[in-house]
Design a protein around this motif. Structure first.
Motif, mmCIF file in Angstrom:
data_model
loop_
_atom_site.group_PDB
_atom_site.id
_atom_site.type_symbol
_atom_site.label_atom_id
_atom_site.label_comp_id
_atom_site.label_asym_id
_atom_site.label_seq_id
_atom_site.Cartn_x
_atom_site.Cartn_y
_atom_site.Cartn_z
ATOM 1 N N THR A 268 0.843 -1.195 0.000
ATOM 2 C CA THR A 268 0.000 0.000 0.000
ATOM 3 C C THR A 268 0.882 1.250 0.000
ATOM 4 O O THR A 268 2.114 1.166 0.087
ATOM 5 C CB THR A 268 -0.896 0.032 1.248
ATOM 6 O OG1 THR A 268 -0.051 0.188 2.409
ATOM 7 C CG2 THR A 268 -1.715 -1.250 1.370
ATOM 8 N N ARG B 224 1.295 3.332 2.347
ATOM 9 C CA ARG B 224 2.047 3.404 3.605
ATOM 10 C C ARG B 224 3.273 2.493 3.586
ATOM 11 O O ARG B 224 4.300 2.804 4.194
ATOM 12 C CB ARG B 224 1.149 3.053 4.789
ATOM 13 C CG ARG B 224 0.202 4.187 5.160
ATOM 14 C CD ARG B 224 -0.322 4.038 6.573
ATOM 15 N NE ARG B 224 -1.019 5.238 6.993
ATOM 16 C CZ ARG B 224 -0.427 6.309 7.475
ATOM 17 N NH1 ARG B 224 0.885 6.346 7.597
ATOM 18 N NH2 ARG B 224 -1.122 7.369 7.844
ATOM 19 N N GLN C 121 -4.809 4.996 -0.407
ATOM 20 C CA GLN C 121 -4.452 4.040 0.629
ATOM 21 C C GLN C 121 -5.504 2.945 0.760
ATOM 22 O O GLN C 121 -6.632 3.203 1.159
ATOM 23 C CB GLN C 121 -4.273 4.743 1.976
ATOM 24 C CG GLN C 121 -3.975 3.820 3.146
ATOM 25 C CD GLN C 121 -2.642 3.098 3.002
ATOM 26 O OE1 GLN C 121 -1.723 3.595 2.377
ATOM 27 N NE2 GLN C 121 -2.550 1.913 3.584
ATOM 28 N N ARG D 114 -10.768 2.858 5.097
ATOM 29 C CA ARG D 114 -10.122 3.558 3.985
ATOM 30 C C ARG D 114 -11.034 3.663 2.758
ATOM 31 O O ARG D 114 -10.623 4.164 1.716
ATOM 32 C CB ARG D 114 -8.844 2.819 3.586
ATOM 33 C CG ARG D 114 -7.791 2.750 4.685
ATOM 34 C CD ARG D 114 -7.135 4.079 4.928
ATOM 35 N NE ARG D 114 -6.094 4.003 5.968
ATOM 36 C CZ ARG D 114 -5.380 5.031 6.377
ATOM 37 N NH1 ARG D 114 -5.595 6.230 5.858
ATOM 38 N NH2 ARG D 114 -4.462 4.897 7.317
#
Length: 333
Positions: free
Chosen positions: A71, A73, A116, A127
């Motif tokens: 992802t 992140r 995300q 999300r």
């Protein structure tokens, strides 16, 4: 067999299980079957290379949508030395489907924006499955304007099935927010590098997708519509999604040939989810390389090059057409 194994990967899993069985047998019986194990490993290696070198569009879509795919992140963790997330559009709220902030790479600050996704059902719900609301795109624009003010280059990462189509999003101006971002990104006076890291779905992708360099990771797609939606519209049959996927020309190789993207970023064999850290480092090198090329341009040269890039996209041809059902042709009439 793990639940997240794709259909075309099953022969590889079967070979891996055979190797594991032989190793267990060797340990239990004290027999030397190392040559057989070596032969199976070599066979698995060759088969893996053969499978991933000959993927069709449907199979690439499956990898792009893989639940374990890194992802935004994950890429932040591996690419940036430090990162500070910034929140809110200063109008309505903070959209968790699209994150942004400021990060350091080798001491140089960059503004980052990315869709995300979650790694579990609970997180995906939080999300919104990376389907941004208008406040997400307005947050993105706020941070891009901030980047322009402080002369920070911009990195965006696309991984969304599309912008959220709910009533609330439409009431708050979903289409207007995306259109405004396209207009504003065309004239932002700092370098913008865009990367498709998974799904590149429709206007949801375009909302942070206009840049000086468009990169696509090897097993991703970028499309005006999902193949399922396209099949439902053209043939009124979502089961024809594989046919639609081929016709849409949505893979990295197809879009590179059409000169709609600038570079394909190599992934580890089997996809980024097989080795997220290696995938991130390969991507980091490409981002740095492209940023170096763009950094030598003046603001006027940057904007002129960006204008020409999009002005020269596309050409009309009637040589290749999609055969439409008669009922669709009749409706068009």
């Amino acid at each position: 067999m793990p639940n997240n194994v794709l259909e075309f990967e099953k022969p590889l899993i079967e070979l891996a299980e055979k190797i594991k069985e032989l190793q267990s047998f060797m340990d239990e019986k004290g027999l030397d079957l190392s040559e057989e194990v070596k032969r199976l490993r070599e066979r698995a290696k060759n088969l893996r290379c053969e499978i991933y070198a000959n993927l069709n569009t449907k199979q690439i879509l499956q990898i792009a949508r893989h639940q374990n795919r890194p992802t935004a992140r994950d890429y932040i963790e591996y690419i940036f030395d430090q990162f500070m997330e910034l929140h809110g559009d200063r109008r309505f709220g903070d959209d968790k489907a699209l994150i942004g902030g400021i990060g350091l790479i080798a001491g140089k600050p960059y503004t980052f924006l990315g869709h995300q996704k979650g790694k579990s059902t609970k997180e995906n719900l939080r999300r919104n499955f990376a389907m941004a609301h208008p406040e997400g795109y307005r947050k993105a624009l706020r941070l891009m304007k901030q980047a322009e003010k402080f002369d920070r280059p911009i990195i965006t990462m696309i991984n969304t099935p599309g912008a959220y189509p709910g009533i609330g999003a439409e009431e708050r101006g979903q289409a207007e927010a995306i259109a405004t971002n396209l207009m504003e990104m065309s004239s932002i006076k700092v370098p913008i590098v865009v990367v498709v890291t998974g799904e590149g779905g429709s206007g949801g992708a375009l909302g942070i997708g206009l840049g000086d360099r468009i990169l696509m990771m090897e097993y991703t797609y970028y499309s005006v519509s999902s193949p399922e939606a396209c099949a439902a519209i053209l043939w009124k049959d979502a089961e024809k999604s594989a046919e639609a996927a081929e016709a849409l020309k949505i893979t990295a190789n197809a879009l590179r040939e059409l000169r709609l993207i600038d570079k394909i970023v190599t992934e580890p064999v089997g996809g980024a989810h097989k080795d997220p850290k290696k995938a991130a480092l390969l991507l980091k090198n490409e981002i740095i390389s492209n940023m170096k090329e763009l950094s030598v341009l003046s603001r006027d040269e940057l904007l002129e090059q960006r204008y020409k890039k999009y002005r020269n996209m596309g050409e009309f041809s009637n040589k290749e057409t999609i055969a439409l059902p008669e009922e669709v042709k009749e409706e068009a009439r």
